[in-house]
Design an enzyme around this catalytic site. Structure first.
Site, PDB file in Angstrom:
ATOM      1  N   LYS A  15      -3.273  84.280   2.031  1.00 51.66           N
ATOM      2  CA  LYS A  15      -4.455  84.306   1.152  1.00 51.66           C
ATOM      3  C   LYS A  15      -4.990  85.728   0.984  1.00 51.66           C
ATOM      4  O   LYS A  15      -5.317  86.151  -0.113  1.00 51.66           O
ATOM      5  CB  LYS A  15      -5.598  83.449   1.735  1.00 51.66           C
ATOM      6  CG  LYS A  15      -5.261  82.004   1.985  1.00 51.66           C
ATOM      7  CD  LYS A  15      -6.488  81.242   2.482  1.00 51.66           C
ATOM      8  CE  LYS A  15      -7.035  81.703   3.820  1.00 51.66           C
ATOM      9  NZ  LYS A  15      -6.134  81.461   4.986  1.00 51.66           N
ATOM     10  N   ARG A  90     -14.532  76.563   4.604  1.00 52.63           N
ATOM     11  CA  ARG A  90     -13.584  76.057   5.604  1.00 52.63           C
ATOM     12  C   ARG A  90     -14.013  74.718   6.185  1.00 52.63           C
ATOM     13  O   ARG A  90     -13.286  74.158   7.007  1.00 52.63           O
ATOM     14  CB  ARG A  90     -13.481  77.053   6.758  1.00 52.63           C
ATOM     15  CG  ARG A  90     -12.355  78.071   6.626  1.00 52.63           C
ATOM     16  CD  ARG A  90     -12.601  79.106   7.689  1.00 52.63           C
ATOM     17  NE  ARG A  90     -11.438  79.626   8.318  1.00 52.63           N
ATOM     18  CZ  ARG A  90     -10.930  80.842   8.065  1.00 52.63           C
ATOM     19  NH1 ARG A  90     -11.429  81.600   7.138  1.00 52.63           N
ATOM     20  NH2 ARG A  90      -9.921  81.279   8.753  1.00 52.63           N
ATOM     21  N   ARG A 128       1.800  89.792  12.879  1.00 46.52           N
ATOM     22  CA  ARG A 128       1.008  90.499  11.870  1.00 46.52           C
ATOM     23  C   ARG A 128       0.327  91.747  12.431  1.00 46.52           C
ATOM     24  O   ARG A 128      -0.226  91.735  13.524  1.00 46.52           O
ATOM     25  CB  ARG A 128      -0.051  89.534  11.332  1.00 46.52           C
ATOM     26  CG  ARG A 128      -0.951  90.144  10.290  1.00 46.52           C
ATOM     27  CD  ARG A 128      -1.636  89.095   9.491  1.00 46.52           C
ATOM     28  NE  ARG A 128      -2.594  88.301  10.264  1.00 46.52           N
ATOM     29  CZ  ARG A 128      -3.354  87.352   9.718  1.00 46.52           C
ATOM     30  NH1 ARG A 128      -3.245  87.075   8.439  1.00 46.52           N
ATOM     31  NH2 ARG A 128      -4.193  86.667  10.470  1.00 46.52           N
ATOM     32  N   ARG A 162      -4.870  92.009  15.365  1.00 43.88           N
ATOM     33  CA  ARG A 162      -6.114  91.237  15.483  1.00 43.88           C
ATOM     34  C   ARG A 162      -6.216  90.510  16.821  1.00 43.88           C
ATOM     35  O   ARG A 162      -5.237  89.952  17.305  1.00 43.88           O
ATOM     36  CB  ARG A 162      -6.197  90.204  14.349  1.00 43.88           C
ATOM     37  CG  ARG A 162      -6.663  90.801  13.048  1.00 43.88           C
ATOM     38  CD  ARG A 162      -6.563  89.827  11.908  1.00 43.88           C
ATOM     39  NE  ARG A 162      -7.132  88.512  12.195  1.00 43.88           N
ATOM     40  CZ  ARG A 162      -7.379  87.604  11.259  1.00 43.88           C
ATOM     41  NH1 ARG A 162      -7.116  87.862   9.996  1.00 43.88           N
ATOM     42  NH2 ARG A 162      -7.885  86.431  11.572  1.00 43.88           N
ATOM     43  N   ARG A 173      -6.621  77.945  15.786  1.00 42.80           N
ATOM     44  CA  ARG A 173      -6.916  78.155  14.366  1.00 42.80           C
ATOM     45  C   ARG A 173      -6.145  77.179  13.490  1.00 42.80           C
ATOM     46  O   ARG A 173      -6.672  76.695  12.484  1.00 42.80           O
ATOM     47  CB  ARG A 173      -6.595  79.604  13.979  1.00 42.80           C
ATOM     48  CG  ARG A 173      -7.614  80.580  14.566  1.00 42.80           C
ATOM     49  CD  ARG A 173      -7.084  81.994  14.645  1.00 42.80           C
ATOM     50  NE  ARG A 173      -6.814  82.570  13.345  1.00 42.80           N
ATOM     51  CZ  ARG A 173      -5.950  83.566  13.137  1.00 42.80           C
ATOM     52  NH1 ARG A 173      -5.272  84.081  14.143  1.00 42.80           N
ATOM     53  NH2 ARG A 173      -5.781  84.028  11.937  1.00 42.80           N
TER      54      ARG A 173
HETATM   55  P1  AMP Z   1      -9.653  84.843   8.794  1.00 39.43           P
HETATM   56  O1  AMP Z   1      -9.582  86.334   8.723  1.00 39.43           O
HETATM   57  O2  AMP Z   1      -9.974  84.230   7.463  1.00 39.43           O
HETATM   58  O3  AMP Z   1      -8.451  84.227   9.442  1.00 39.43           O
HETATM   59  O4  AMP Z   1     -10.909  84.504   9.747  1.00 39.43           O
HETATM   60  C1  AMP Z   1     -10.930  84.926  11.085  1.00 39.43           C
HETATM   61  C2  AMP Z   1     -11.999  84.171  11.866  1.00 39.43           C
HETATM   62  O5  AMP Z   1     -13.289  84.433  11.298  1.00 39.43           O
HETATM   63  C3  AMP Z   1     -11.871  82.667  11.858  1.00 39.43           C
HETATM   64  O6  AMP Z   1     -10.940  82.182  12.816  1.00 39.43           O
HETATM   65  C4  AMP Z   1     -13.318  82.265  12.200  1.00 39.43           C
HETATM   66  O7  AMP Z   1     -13.606  82.501  13.562  1.00 39.43           O
HETATM   67  C5  AMP Z   1     -14.114  83.282  11.373  1.00 39.43           C
HETATM   68  N1  AMP Z   1     -14.340  82.771   9.996  1.00 39.43           N
HETATM   69  C6  AMP Z   1     -13.851  83.289   8.849  1.00 39.43           C
HETATM   70  N2  AMP Z   1     -14.250  82.574   7.775  1.00 39.43           N
HETATM   71  C7  AMP Z   1     -15.014  81.570   8.271  1.00 39.43           C
HETATM   72  C8  AMP Z   1     -15.687  80.475   7.670  1.00 39.43           C
HETATM   73  N3  AMP Z   1     -15.660  80.255   6.342  1.00 39.43           N
HETATM   74  N4  AMP Z   1     -16.368  79.643   8.485  1.00 39.43           N
HETATM   75  C9  AMP Z   1     -16.420  79.835   9.816  1.00 39.43           C
HETATM   76  N5  AMP Z   1     -15.777  80.829  10.454  1.00 39.43           N
HETATM   77  C10 AMP Z   1     -15.071  81.693   9.687  1.00 39.43           C
END
Ligand code: AMP
Length: 214
Positions: A15, A90, A128, A162, A173
């Protein structure tokens, strides 16, 4: 009518890569809640520390805090027109909150699923790496940088790994995605607002498919 483009897909589906291309090539601002939460790393407040801890475990930040940062970010002038959300909503509650926001801004929501088989994801995520300077994403298995550990464009920049791209957090996740986020596909599908692209294959081909939907 201006749109809010929502990219939905499991962690590692690509994404972020696709949203960045939409921003670079079509000038559609990318709003990534994950990136915004990661940026809070530099703040030394109790809330920022709590956010980093939750993220590292692979769990979700509360709907309330997440909505607050999305509202604040989308009130800036660059998001007056169409923008793309990468990683939001989410949960069902977040999807409701986004309906309110879209109504207030007079925009329609277009959800696009980036579909990818679960077995592909673990390797993508644990391998990654990204450049802290330009955001370029590498993978030690499938897209290694020319010099191990450093960005091709910024050779002085050691790549980031990360904190949540480790096997245990990735499991959490992926489970969280199945339980909370995957049901949103049905939600948007029911109201005729869902399209789908395959997240497997060449980045450019996926981009072409995605871009054609807009
Ligand atoms: P991502 O970079 O999109 O994989 O997000 C990394 C982490 O940020 C996730 O595993 C959550 O801990 C937090 N996070 C990102 N977007 C959201 C969301 N919409 N709602 C809740 N937590 C989020």
């Amino acid at each position: 009518m201006d749109k809010i483009i929502v990219l939905i897909g499991a962690p590692g589906a690509g994404k972020g890569t696709q949203a960045r291309l939409l921003q670079e090539r079509r000038n559609i601002p990318q709003i990534s809640t994950g990136d915004m939460f990661r940026e809070m790393r530099s703040l030394d407040t109790p809330l920022a520390r709590e956010v980093q801890e939750i993220m590292a475990s692979g769990k979700l930040i509360s709907d309330e805090i997440t909505y607050r940062i999305v509202r604040e970010r989308t009130s800036k002038s660059d998001t007056a027109g169409t923008f793309v959300l990468d990683g939001y909503p989410r949960t069902a509650v977040q999807a409701e909150q986004l309906e309110t926001l879209a109504g207030e801004q007079g925009k329609e929501i277009l959800a696009i699923e980036v579909d990818i088989p679960a077995e592909e994801l673990m390797k993508r995520l644990t391998g990654r790496r990204s450049c802290p300077e330009c955001g370029e994403i590498y993978n030690i298995y499938s897209k290694p940088p020319k010099v191990q550990g450093f960005c091709d464009m910024h050779p002085e920049c050691p790549l980031d790994h990360r904190a949540d791209d480790n096997e245990e957090s990735v499991k959490t996740r992926l489970d969280t995605y199945q339980a909370n986020t995957a049901p949103l596909l049905e939600y948007y599908g029911r109201s005729g607002r869902l399209s789908k692209v395959s997240g497997i294959g060449d980045v450019e081909e996926i981009y072409a498919e995605l871009s054609a939907l807009l």
